[in-house]
Design a protein around this motif. Structure first.
Motif, mmCIF file in Angstrom:
data_model
loop_
_atom_site.group_PDB
_atom_site.id
_atom_site.type_symbol
_atom_site.label_atom_id
_atom_site.label_comp_id
_atom_site.label_asym_id
_atom_site.label_seq_id
_atom_site.Cartn_x
_atom_site.Cartn_y
_atom_site.Cartn_z
ATOM 1 N N TYR A 102 0.839 -1.200 0.000
ATOM 2 C CA TYR A 102 0.000 0.000 0.000
ATOM 3 C C TYR A 102 0.877 1.255 0.000
ATOM 4 O O TYR A 102 0.598 2.217 -0.718
ATOM 5 N N SER A 103 1.915 1.226 0.803
ATOM 6 C CA SER A 103 2.821 2.369 0.892
ATOM 7 C C SER A 103 3.459 2.672 -0.457
ATOM 8 O O SER A 103 3.511 3.822 -0.885
ATOM 9 N N LYS A 104 3.952 1.632 -1.112
ATOM 10 C CA LYS A 104 4.604 1.825 -2.411
ATOM 11 C C LYS A 104 3.627 2.366 -3.443
ATOM 12 O O LYS A 104 3.891 3.347 -4.129
ATOM 13 N N ILE A 105 2.485 1.710 -3.555
ATOM 14 C CA ILE A 105 1.522 2.103 -4.583
ATOM 15 C C ILE A 105 0.967 3.495 -4.301
ATOM 16 O O ILE A 105 1.004 4.380 -5.149
ATOM 17 N N PHE A 106 0.462 3.706 -3.093
ATOM 18 C CA PHE A 106 -0.139 4.996 -2.769
ATOM 19 C C PHE A 106 0.909 6.107 -2.772
ATOM 20 O O PHE A 106 0.695 7.174 -3.351
ATOM 21 N N GLY A 107 2.047 5.864 -2.129
ATOM 22 C CA GLY A 107 3.078 6.897 -2.049
ATOM 23 C C GLY A 107 3.647 7.273 -3.396
ATOM 24 O O GLY A 107 3.848 8.451 -3.692
ATOM 25 N N SER A 108 3.900 6.283 -4.247
ATOM 26 C CA SER A 108 4.503 6.579 -5.545
ATOM 27 C C SER A 108 3.517 7.270 -6.486
ATOM 28 O O SER A 108 3.865 8.238 -7.163
ATOM 29 N N GLU A 109 2.288 6.800 -6.519
ATOM 30 C CA GLU A 109 1.297 7.418 -7.412
ATOM 31 C C GLU A 109 0.867 8.789 -6.898
ATOM 32 O O GLU A 109 0.634 9.714 -7.680
ATOM 33 N N THR A 110 0.799 8.947 -5.595
ATOM 34 C CA THR A 110 0.447 10.239 -5.017
ATOM 35 C C THR A 110 1.557 11.249 -5.266
ATOM 36 O O THR A 110 1.284 12.428 -5.512
ATOM 37 N N ALA A 111 2.804 10.815 -5.214
ATOM 38 C CA ALA A 111 3.923 11.731 -5.466
ATOM 39 C C ALA A 111 3.834 12.330 -6.864
ATOM 40 O O ALA A 111 4.014 13.544 -7.039
ATOM 41 N N VAL A 112 3.542 11.510 -7.855
ATOM 42 C CA VAL A 112 3.424 12.019 -9.226
ATOM 43 C C VAL A 112 2.283 13.033 -9.312
ATOM 44 O O VAL A 112 2.437 14.128 -9.861
ATOM 45 N N ARG A 113 1.151 12.690 -8.724
ATOM 46 C CA ARG A 113 -0.017 13.581 -8.795
ATOM 47 C C ARG A 113 0.224 14.886 -8.047
ATOM 48 O O ARG A 113 -0.039 15.975 -8.564
ATOM 49 N N VAL A 114 0.742 14.804 -6.823
ATOM 50 C CA VAL A 114 0.935 15.996 -5.995
ATOM 51 C C VAL A 114 1.983 16.929 -6.612
ATOM 52 O O VAL A 114 1.773 18.150 -6.673
ATOM 53 N N ALA A 140 10.000 11.364 -9.218
ATOM 54 C CA ALA A 140 8.726 10.757 -8.817
ATOM 55 C C ALA A 140 8.184 9.823 -9.896
ATOM 56 O O ALA A 140 7.579 8.788 -9.577
ATOM 57 N N LEU A 141 8.406 10.158 -11.148
ATOM 58 C CA LEU A 141 7.860 9.345 -12.233
ATOM 59 C C LEU A 141 8.408 7.920 -12.255
ATOM 60 O O LEU A 141 7.748 7.007 -12.746
ATOM 61 N N VAL A 142 9.589 7.718 -11.714
ATOM 62 C CA VAL A 142 10.163 6.370 -11.711
ATOM 63 C C VAL A 142 9.638 5.523 -10.552
ATOM 64 O O VAL A 142 9.678 4.292 -10.616
ATOM 65 N N LEU A 143 9.132 6.134 -9.505
ATOM 66 C CA LEU A 143 8.717 5.383 -8.317
ATOM 67 C C LEU A 143 7.655 4.317 -8.600
ATOM 68 O O LEU A 143 7.745 3.207 -8.077
ATOM 69 N N PRO A 144 6.623 4.608 -9.417
ATOM 70 C CA PRO A 144 5.635 3.553 -9.688
ATOM 71 C C PRO A 144 6.210 2.389 -10.494
ATOM 72 O O PRO A 144 5.593 1.326 -10.570
ATOM 73 N N LEU A 145 7.378 2.576 -11.090
ATOM 74 C CA LEU A 145 7.994 1.523 -11.899
ATOM 75 C C LEU A 145 9.054 0.749 -11.138
ATOM 76 O O LEU A 145 9.384 -0.383 -11.477
ATOM 77 N N PHE A 146 9.619 1.360 -10.114
ATOM 78 C CA PHE A 146 10.757 0.811 -9.389
ATOM 79 C C PHE A 146 10.339 -0.387 -8.533
ATOM 80 O O PHE A 146 9.254 -0.398 -7.962
ATOM 81 N N ALA A 147 11.217 -1.376 -8.431
ATOM 82 C CA ALA A 147 11.010 -2.569 -7.589
ATOM 83 C C ALA A 147 9.684 -3.263 -7.891
ATOM 84 O O ALA A 147 8.962 -3.670 -6.998
#
Length: 176
Positions: A102-114, A140-147
């Motif tokens: 949840y942290s990865k998905i929410f945090g990474s997608e929220t970072a791009v949006r915010v 931020a754009l790489v976070l949803p793709l990373f790991a």
């Protein structure tokens, strides 16, 4: 004859590998929070000092104020979730994999949006190479793709967890 596991117990290698992804996922959520906080501070400073030809700083305009308030609310939500996930990982809590995903998905997608929304506060100048928001968005754009991409592995992992007969939805509630 089945393949001998280097760690001895059958499946131990997969659990060890999964545990490393769990820790990484929780940290990716925190990285998203760090990027958002940095972007927020930049946008807030800009809004407090920029008048755009008007009498008052743009932070006093309702649309800018609401954008900043929404960004701050999203940052704090991602921070709280990521903190819980990191704490669960550190404590070895059974809910750690769920909270980390949840942290990865929410945090990474929220970072791009915010960060994108904060760039709208600053305006077209935020797309210039010299503006920190540009680099923060790139990170931020790489976070949803990373790991493991959010759409693939992470969401599939959560979906598989929900399908398990022994899944207890209250386990994550108990992780503090």
């Amino acid at each position: 004859m089945p393949h001998a596991n280097l760690l001895g117990e059958e499946g131990a290698g997969l659990r060890l590998s999964g545990a490393s992804f769990t820790g990484a996922a929780a940290l990716i959520g925190m990285l998203g929070v760090a990027l958002m906080r940095t972007a927020f501070e930049h946008a807030l400073d800009f809004a407090r000092s920029e008048r755009r030809g008007g009498i008052v700083p743009i932070v006093e305009h309702q649309a800018v104020g609401y954008a900043l308030a929404d960004a701050k609310m999203s940052i704090e939500t991602a921070r709280a979730l990521s903190w819980r996930a990191c704490h669960a990982v550190d404590a070895g809590h059974p809910a750690a994999p769920e909270l980390a995903n949840y942290s990865k998905i929410f945090g990474s997608e929220t970072a791009v949006r915010v960060i994108t929304e904060l760039m709208r506060v600053v305006g077209v100048d935020s797309y210039e190479e010299a503006d920190p928001l540009n680099g923060l968005l790139q990170d931020a754009l790489v976070l949803p793709l990373f790991a493991g991409g959010n759409l693939g592995g992470r969401r599939r992992a959560l979906h598989a967890m929900l399908q398990q007969p022994g899944y207890d939805p209250l386990t994550a509630y108990d992780a503090t």
